[in-house]
Design an enzyme around this catalytic site. Sequence first.
Site, mmCIF file in Angstrom:
data_model
loop_
_atom_site.group_PDB
_atom_site.id
_atom_site.type_symbol
_atom_site.label_atom_id
_atom_site.label_comp_id
_atom_site.label_asym_id
_atom_site.label_seq_id
_atom_site.Cartn_x
_atom_site.Cartn_y
_atom_site.Cartn_z
ATOM 1 N N SER A 581 35.698 50.582 44.773
ATOM 2 C CA SER A 581 36.138 50.559 46.176
ATOM 3 C C SER A 581 37.168 51.648 46.388
ATOM 4 O O SER A 581 37.869 52.056 45.450
ATOM 5 C CB SER A 581 36.754 49.197 46.509
ATOM 6 O OG SER A 581 37.405 49.221 47.766
ATOM 7 N N TYR A 594 42.414 41.694 45.072
ATOM 8 C CA TYR A 594 41.198 42.501 45.175
ATOM 9 C C TYR A 594 41.452 43.945 44.760
ATOM 10 O O TYR A 594 40.714 44.528 43.963
ATOM 11 C CB TYR A 594 40.671 42.436 46.609
ATOM 12 C CG TYR A 594 39.424 43.261 46.849
ATOM 13 C CD1 TYR A 594 38.175 42.772 46.497
ATOM 14 C CD2 TYR A 594 39.506 44.526 47.430
ATOM 15 C CE1 TYR A 594 37.026 43.526 46.718
ATOM 16 C CE2 TYR A 594 38.374 45.289 47.654
ATOM 17 C CZ TYR A 594 37.127 44.777 47.297
ATOM 18 O OH TYR A 594 36.002 45.534 47.516
#
Length: 704
Positions: A581, A594
Site C-alpha cells: 500500500s 494497518y
Amino acid sequence: MAGSSTPSPGPAPTPTSQETRVSTPVDDLIARSNALGADPTTTNYAGGNTSAKGVDVDPATGGEVELLWVKGSGGDLGTLTPEGLAVLRLDRLRALTDVYPGVEREDEMVAAFDYCLHGRGGAAPSIDTAMHGLVEAAHVDHLHPDSGIALATAADGEALVREVFGDRVAWVPWRRPGFQLGLDIAEVARANPRAIGCVLGGHGITAWGATSGECQERSLEIVRTAERFLAEREAASGAHPFGEELDGYGALPEAERRERAAALAPVLRGLASTDAPQVGHYDDSPAVLEFLARSEHSRLAALGTSCPDHFLRTKVRPMVVDLPATAPLEDVLERLPALHEAYRADYTAYYERHADDASPAMRGADPAVVLVPGVGMFTYGADKQTARVAGEFYRNAIGVMRGAEAVSTYAPIDEAEKFRIEYWALEEAKLARRPRPKPLATRIALVTGAASGIGKAVATRLAAEGACVVVADLDLAKAQEAAAGIAGAKGADVAVGVAADVSDPDAVAAAVRDAVLAFGGLDLVVNNAGLSISKPLLETTEKDWDLQHDVMAKGSFLVSQAAARVLVPQGMGGDVVYISSKNSVFAGPNNIAYSAVKADQAHQVRLLAAELGEHGVKVNGVNPDGVVRGSGIFAGGWGAQRAKTYGIPEEDLGAFYAQRTLLKREVLPEHVADAVFVLTGGELSRTTGLHVPVDSGVAAAFLR
C-alpha cells in the site's frame, strides 16, 4: 437420403408452426458423434472421427450435389458442433483415386482435400478424410476404444478378431493413417459384404452403416463385444494380466500418497521442463496404481503405447521410477535426476536412430509421462488440458495393455512407425498452426484473498494472460465460485478455488499443496489477503494489532515460505508479488495498525528479493492508493471508517482519494492487476526488490 437446407455445415433454419423439421445428415452426425464422444470407453478426447454422406443443393448450379460431412482436424467428438465439420464434394474426393501418386507420396493428398471442399467455412479436413469418403456406406465411424485397440495390438490380433467376430468384422493390417489406409478399408468393405466394420492393426476400429443409427449400433456392437470377450478371457485365466503383486509397490494410503506426490511434483516438473516449461497433471486413479503395483509394469511401459492418438500425446514411452513405494522420499528425490538423464539419452538415441535429413528437429527429450509406484502418474504439456489429456491417454493405454495381455501378448507397432508419425511433416504443420502462446502460458499462479476485490481482479488478469490460477480465500465456497467465473467453460484446466487462512501455517501448507497437485508446481505467488481496521492510536486494541499482523505480516511470510519450498527445488525461478500500500511509506492519521503492517510487508519484499534471487525468484511489490470500488475491505467497514476520518460521505470516498492525487483519477482493482502483470509478464525479467506505485500520484508516498 434427405439433405440439409444449406450447403454449409450450419444448423438448419428454425421451422415455422406450419412445418415439421426434418432431420438432416448433419443433425444425425452431430448427435451420433456427441453420444460416442461422451463415453470414454468408446473413444477418448479428440480421438477418432465420424462422417455422413448426403445430397444438398449446389447454389452455383441449382442442382443436387453429393457431399461428405466429416469431423475436421483436431476436433473432439464429444463437443463437436456443425462448425467443426469439414464439407467436401464426394465426386471430387473420390476422383482423387485417379491421381493418387502412391504410398510414398500420400501426404500430398491432404493438400488435395482442399480442392474438394464445398461452401465457405468449416473445419480443415483431417488425415482420415479418405477413409470416410472412399468407404461406400453413408455413415462411417472411426474410434479408439480400449477394447478394440487391445485386439489390434495383440500379437495374434487377426486370429482373435476372427474368433470373436467371425466374418462380421474384418482385419486390416497396420498402416499409417492416410489415403492408402482409406483405400485399404474401402477394399475390405467391398470384399466382405457381411462385415459391419473392421479392426485396424495397432490402431483402432472402423464401422459403417446405411443410417446414422445403424452405424452407431455397429460401432457399439464391436466395442461391447470386444469388452466382453476380454473380460471373460481374463476371468477364465485366473491370472492377472499385469503379473504378480510386487512387494512394496502397492498404493500408499491416500493421505500419505498425496503428501508424497506434492513433494515430488515440483522436482518432476522442473526436470520435465528442461527443454520447455510445462504444466503438470497428477493422476492416482486405481487403474494407474494397480498397474504400477505389479511385476509386468516395467516391461509393458518400455514397449510404449501403440495407437497414434496415444503416443502423439504420451511420447514413445514413459519415464518409470524404479523404486518401491516404501522407499524413503529422500531416496526417490535423489534418484530422479539420474532417471531423467537416462530418459533424455534414450529419447535422443531413438530420434537419432530414425531421423533423416527431411525430419523435423527434435522437439524435446523430456518425458510427457512419469510413473511413480505407490504414488501415481504425472503428465506434462504446454497447458493444463494437454497435460490432463496425456494422462487420460496413458490410462487408456494401460487398459489396452491389460486387454491384450489377458488374451495374448501386447505387441504395439514398432518404434520406427511411431517415429514416422511423431515426426510426421503433417503433424509438424499442425503444431506450427497453433496460436502464439500468451505471455503467462505454462505459469502457475497462487493468489491469496482472491474471491473478491483486488485479488479477484489479479487472478482474472493472470488467467486472461495464459496462467493457471489457484484462487485462495478464507471462504472456500467463494473461492470456488470466483474460480468458476474466471475459468468459464475451461473449468479446472484454468482455475481452481482453495481454502486458505493465511494466518494458519497448516492451512497455508495445504493450499500450496493443493496448488501443486492441481497444476504440477508453482511459479507466481501474489500475497494479497488482507483486512483493515482504521482507529486512532488510543482506540486500537492489542487484538486489533495482532489481527492485522497475523493476516498480513505473518500471513505473507507464511505464504512466501511455503511457496519457496516449491520454487527452490523446482528450479524454474518464479515471482512473488506483495500487494502492499502507499500507506507503507505514507503517514496518515488513525491508521497505526494497518500502516505499520504494510511497512512490514514492504520490507519483506526487499528481504526476500535479496534471499531468493540466487534461485531466480523475483520479489516485488505493488503500492496502491485506496481502492474503493469492488473492494471487500472497504465494503466491510474500512470505507466508513476512512470517510469518517476525512469528514466526507462514504459514497464520495473514491472521488475524494482521486482528487488528492496528481492525476485526479480513481484507482480500481483492475489497475492493480495491470501492475502485477507488468511485473510478472516477462518484460521486467531483471527487476526485483521494486515497489510499483499504483496511486495516480500521491506525492507524499513517492519512494525515496
